[in-house]
Design a protein around this motif. Structure first.
Motif, PDB file in Angstrom:
ATOM      1  N   UNK A   1       0.740  -1.039   0.281  1.00 55.94           N
ATOM      2  CA  UNK A   1      -0.073   0.089  -0.168  1.00 55.94           C
ATOM      3  C   UNK A   1       0.769   1.355   0.121  1.00 55.94           C
ATOM      4  N   UNK A   2       1.960   1.300   0.664  1.00 54.42           N
ATOM      5  CA  UNK A   2       2.827   2.407   0.691  1.00 54.42           C
ATOM      6  C   UNK A   2       3.432   2.508  -0.564  1.00 54.42           C
ATOM      7  N   UNK A   3       4.000   1.430  -1.303  1.00 57.12           N
ATOM      8  CA  UNK A   3       4.470   1.798  -2.623  1.00 57.12           C
ATOM      9  C   UNK A   3       3.484   2.426  -3.580  1.00 57.12           C
ATOM     10  N   UNK A   4       2.027   1.688  -3.383  1.00 58.03           N
ATOM     11  CA  UNK A   4       1.075   2.306  -4.333  1.00 58.03           C
ATOM     12  C   UNK A   4       0.780   3.830  -4.167  1.00 58.03           C
ATOM     13  N   UNK A   5       0.810   3.918  -2.778  1.00 57.18           N
ATOM     14  CA  UNK A   5       0.515   5.494  -2.652  1.00 57.18           C
ATOM     15  C   UNK A   5       1.425   6.368  -3.128  1.00 57.18           C
ATOM     16  N   UNK A   6       3.003   5.884  -2.876  1.00 56.53           N
ATOM     17  CA  UNK A   6       4.126   6.848  -3.575  1.00 56.53           C
ATOM     18  C   UNK A   6       3.887   6.795  -5.248  1.00 56.53           C
ATOM     19  N   UNK A   7       3.698   5.768  -5.688  1.00 54.08           N
ATOM     20  CA  UNK A   7       3.403   5.801  -7.149  1.00 54.08           C
ATOM     21  C   UNK A   7       2.268   6.588  -7.689  1.00 54.08           C
ATOM     22  N   UNK A   8       1.269   6.527  -6.969  1.00 55.78           N
ATOM     23  CA  UNK A   8       0.042   7.597  -7.273  1.00 55.78           C
ATOM     24  C   UNK A   8       0.400   8.872  -7.015  1.00 55.78           C
TER      25      UNK A   8
END
Length: 217
Positions: free
Chosen positions: A128-135
């Motif tokens: 989830x942290x990686x996805x939020x940073x990617x967004x």
């Protein structure tokens, strides 16, 4: 070192009558290993004349011909079949959960306190942290996608079919030049494509995929 090899006993083919395949012209023993057996008739078993490899090759050729003659019908049936399977699985899960309420609750409690559950929770936090940073790092926002959808007038960029928001026709974000081949997240490189085209496109560029669609629609 002497290696012992177990001898395989093969059946005596002299006891079987030979049958001629009318398609390939070869003779094989009249057994179910080489021929399909016809419906039971009086007077003993009978076998179909084309051998099994010939019948399978004919079936594959016919299926390929049907697909190339009408690929839209194939994809629509596949989408409908997948939706029917999802609905049947959902109903089965609901029925099983209702009939096995205690077992499901016990399984949930055991899963929550297991060591694997802690590992899964930590892994989910990282994802989830990686996805939020990617967004957050994407230069395009939701309003940009709305503008792109209006520019395409609700049609797929590649096959020009309208989006259905269900199955293989739902819209997805696609890069005209894939990021694996040097593409960027600039708005000039972003289009909306249906899930079917996005999956078929793969690592191709937009020009390569459009040429591919002209040859294999």
């Amino acid at each position: 070192m002497i290696k012992l090899v177990r001898a395989v006993r093969r059946p005596d083919m002299s006891n079987f009558t030979l049958k001629l395949c009318r398609k390939c012209g070869q003779s094989f023993p009249a057994t179910t290993e080489h021929f399909y057996q016809e419906k039971k008739k009086s007077g003993g078993p009978t076998f179909c004349s084309p051998c099994i490899p010939c019948r399978q090759a004919t079936a594959r050729t016919a299926a390929s011909t049907r697909y190339h003659d009408n690929p839209e019908l194939y994809h629509s049936r596949r989408a409908n079949r997948s939706e029917d399977q999802k609905e049947a699985k959902r109903k089965y899960n609901q029925r099983w959960s209702y009939q096995n309420r205690q077992q499901k609750a016990e399984r949930s409690r055991n899963r929550a306190v297991s060591p694997e559950a802690a590992v899964r929770r930590d892994r989910a936090k990282v994802v989830r942290a990686k996805e939020s940073r990617a967004r957050a790092s994407r230069p395009y926002k939701s309003r940009d996608l709305i503008v792109i959808a209006g520019r395409q007038q609700g049609f797929c960029y590649y096959c020009q079919r309208p989006f259905d928001f269900a199955g293989l026709s739902r819209p997805t974000v696609d890069h005209r030049t894939p990021k694996a081949r040097g593409g960027t997240d600039d708005l000039d490189n972003i289009v909306l494509a249906c899930l079917n085209c996005n999956q078929r496109k793969g690592p191709k560029t937009a020009d390569e995929f459009q040429a591919y669609l002209r040859e294999y629609p």
